[in-house]
Design a protein around this motif. Sequence first.
Motif, PDB file in Angstrom:
ATOM      1  N   ASP A 293       0.750  -0.958   0.003  1.00 54.64           N
ATOM      2  CA  ASP A 293       0.085  -0.008  -0.089  1.00 54.64           C
ATOM      3  C   ASP A 293       0.902   1.398   0.042  1.00 54.64           C
ATOM      4  O   ASP A 293       0.571   2.075  -0.779  1.00 54.64           O
ATOM      5  CB  ASP A 293      -1.118  -0.050   1.097  1.00 54.64           C
ATOM      6  CG  ASP A 293      -0.514  -0.281   2.252  1.00 54.64           C
ATOM      7  OD1 ASP A 293       0.671  -1.051   2.674  1.00 54.64           O
ATOM      8  OD2 ASP A 293      -0.973  -0.182   3.486  1.00 54.64           O
TER       9      ASP A 293
ATOM     10  N   ALA B 210      -7.905   5.713 -10.428  1.00 54.96           N
ATOM     11  CA  ALA B 210      -8.783   5.396  -9.733  1.00 54.96           C
ATOM     12  C   ALA B 210      -8.788   3.703  -9.485  1.00 54.96           C
ATOM     13  O   ALA B 210      -8.791   3.382  -8.153  1.00 54.96           O
ATOM     14  CB  ALA B 210     -10.222   5.663 -10.003  1.00 54.96           C
ATOM     15  N   PRO B 211      -8.262   3.001 -10.246  1.00 59.81           N
ATOM     16  CA  PRO B 211      -8.113   1.729 -10.010  1.00 59.81           C
ATOM     17  C   PRO B 211      -7.137   1.239  -8.851  1.00 59.81           C
ATOM     18  O   PRO B 211      -7.100   0.251  -8.172  1.00 59.81           O
ATOM     19  CB  PRO B 211      -7.874   0.835 -11.628  1.00 59.81           C
ATOM     20  CG  PRO B 211      -8.301   1.761 -12.597  1.00 59.81           C
ATOM     21  CD  PRO B 211      -8.055   3.206 -11.721  1.00 59.81           C
TER      22      PRO B 211
ATOM     23  N   ARG C  62      -6.321   3.458  -6.531  1.00 59.06           N
ATOM     24  CA  ARG C  62      -6.644   3.768  -5.252  1.00 59.06           C
ATOM     25  C   ARG C  62      -7.542   2.703  -4.854  1.00 59.06           C
ATOM     26  O   ARG C  62      -7.501   2.330  -3.532  1.00 59.06           O
ATOM     27  CB  ARG C  62      -7.665   4.963  -5.325  1.00 59.06           C
ATOM     28  CG  ARG C  62      -6.914   6.205  -5.717  1.00 59.06           C
ATOM     29  CD  ARG C  62      -7.468   7.501  -5.331  1.00 59.06           C
ATOM     30  NE  ARG C  62      -6.643   8.606  -5.437  1.00 59.06           N
ATOM     31  CZ  ARG C  62      -6.717   9.505  -6.680  1.00 59.06           C
ATOM     32  NH1 ARG C  62      -7.607   8.801  -7.718  1.00 59.06           N
ATOM     33  NH2 ARG C  62      -6.167  10.343  -6.771  1.00 59.06           N
ATOM     34  N   GLN C  63      -8.476   1.947  -5.581  1.00 61.49           N
ATOM     35  CA  GLN C  63      -9.172   0.836  -5.147  1.00 61.49           C
ATOM     36  C   GLN C  63      -8.336  -0.258  -4.797  1.00 61.49           C
ATOM     37  O   GLN C  63      -8.665  -1.175  -3.714  1.00 61.49           O
ATOM     38  CB  GLN C  63     -10.109   0.280  -6.476  1.00 61.49           C
ATOM     39  CG  GLN C  63     -10.923  -1.105  -6.117  1.00 61.49           C
ATOM     40  CD  GLN C  63     -11.830  -1.297  -7.226  1.00 61.49           C
ATOM     41  OE1 GLN C  63     -11.912  -0.638  -8.235  1.00 61.49           O
ATOM     42  NE2 GLN C  63     -12.571  -2.407  -7.015  1.00 61.49           N
TER      43      GLN C  63
ATOM     44  N   VAL D 145      -7.205   0.319  -1.421  1.00 66.17           N
ATOM     45  CA  VAL D 145      -8.532   0.270  -0.325  1.00 66.17           C
ATOM     46  C   VAL D 145      -8.663  -1.250  -0.250  1.00 66.17           C
ATOM     47  O   VAL D 145      -8.680  -1.656   1.114  1.00 66.17           O
ATOM     48  CB  VAL D 145      -9.580   0.801  -1.063  1.00 66.17           C
ATOM     49  CG1 VAL D 145     -10.667   0.536   0.107  1.00 66.17           C
ATOM     50  CG2 VAL D 145      -9.393   2.353  -1.070  1.00 66.17           C
ATOM     51  N   GLU D 146      -8.637  -2.133  -0.979  1.00 67.59           N
ATOM     52  CA  GLU D 146      -8.952  -3.634  -0.852  1.00 67.59           C
ATOM     53  C   GLU D 146      -7.885  -4.093  -0.267  1.00 67.59           C
ATOM     54  O   GLU D 146      -8.097  -5.530   0.272  1.00 67.59           O
ATOM     55  CB  GLU D 146      -9.471  -4.099  -2.281  1.00 67.59           C
ATOM     56  CG  GLU D 146     -10.745  -3.570  -2.901  1.00 67.59           C
ATOM     57  CD  GLU D 146     -11.187  -3.957  -4.262  1.00 67.59           C
ATOM     58  OE1 GLU D 146     -10.255  -4.844  -4.636  1.00 67.59           O
ATOM     59  OE2 GLU D 146     -11.956  -3.778  -4.560  1.00 67.59           O
TER      60      GLU D 146
ATOM     61  N   LYS E  98     -10.742  -5.994 -11.477  1.00 66.29           N
ATOM     62  CA  LYS E  98     -10.826  -4.367 -11.586  1.00 66.29           C
ATOM     63  C   LYS E  98      -9.796  -3.716 -11.354  1.00 66.29           C
ATOM     64  O   LYS E  98      -9.976  -2.321 -11.757  1.00 66.29           O
ATOM     65  CB  LYS E  98     -12.164  -4.113 -10.805  1.00 66.29           C
ATOM     66  CG  LYS E  98     -13.543  -4.657 -10.933  1.00 66.29           C
ATOM     67  CD  LYS E  98     -14.604  -4.090 -10.231  1.00 66.29           C
ATOM     68  CE  LYS E  98     -16.148  -4.558 -10.561  1.00 66.29           C
ATOM     69  NZ  LYS E  98     -17.320  -4.084  -9.713  1.00 66.29           N
ATOM     70  N   THR E  99      -8.697  -4.151 -10.671  1.00 67.81           N
ATOM     71  CA  THR E  99      -7.446  -3.572 -10.441  1.00 67.81           C
ATOM     72  C   THR E  99      -6.514  -4.022 -11.167  1.00 67.81           C
ATOM     73  O   THR E  99      -6.132  -3.574 -12.296  1.00 67.81           O
ATOM     74  CB  THR E  99      -6.998  -3.491  -9.096  1.00 67.81           C
ATOM     75  OG1 THR E  99      -7.291  -4.838  -8.607  1.00 67.81           O
ATOM     76  CG2 THR E  99      -8.547  -2.717  -8.339  1.00 67.81           C
TER      77      THR E  99
END
Length: 296
Positions: free
Chosen positions: A104, A124-125, A127-128, A131-132, A138-139
């Motif tokens: 991270d 954005a991907p 950042r996701q 977070v995950e 999706k990333t």
Amino acid sequence: MLQRVREFASRLGLKIPRRLTTPSNWRRLNATTDEVSQQVEYGLLGGGHYENWLRTLGVDIRSAGVAELGPGVVFGAAAYLRAAGAEVTLIDRWLAGWTAGYHDAVYEAMIKRIEAEHPAHDCAPLRQLVVEGAYGPKTLKALQAPVEALDMIEDATFDAVVSNAVLEHIADPKRAFSEIFRITKPGGVGVHQVDYRDHRNFDAPLEHLLLSEQKFDALNRKVNMEYGSQRRHSDYASLLTDAGFVIEAYHQNATASQTYLDDTIARMKVAGAPRWSQTARDELANLGGLFLLRRP
């Protein structure tokens, strides 16, 4: 950790030596300031390198499906390509997992750099991803699998397959290159940096050629093929074309010094290594380069 290696190899039906070492991708990670900074720089450099060559080959990175082979401990280059718009899949026999407090930190630092230096990219991907705290479709989609066996991937899936200093660590390149060809779309491309040096000591890049093929292979398998390969440029070029690829260009970017080459050839003759002592000097001097490929 070593037991994890053995269990995974067993599922693949692979025979491994009892003294097998832990893969470097599974080493303990420490998020020091210098380590994070180095990983960010390496990721941005690698991602920009891939992006530039893919554009040169006519790939629209904003809509491309890209597979990166052997992405290492941090998927920095892949993260850059994802921000540039590509859908990225990572493939590695020794896939690195997520380490909280380390990955991270690296990806957060990458986001700041990408937003500052490449404002058109979409973070954005990423950042996701932070977070995950995990990789996902999706990333960054990550698959733990040897390149020689990619049955879980359908034919003609990717617009591009890329790698950096990975192909020389593959135990069965003939089978692996066939798989890479299979998963590449017709008209799709490949960008592969290959390092022909003896990875035991980069300052003595041809020493492994003084060993017999059997002895070097035995040593190499004990360390998960991390010592590289005795294969030279012409070997890889033949294997790639035999798999079906067209080599659009090759850029040599590492060369042995003439002094070291003279000394090594003399020692090869004394050591009884006829194949290498009779090999063309240019072939021995070529220590690595970039293959640009296309699937017809």
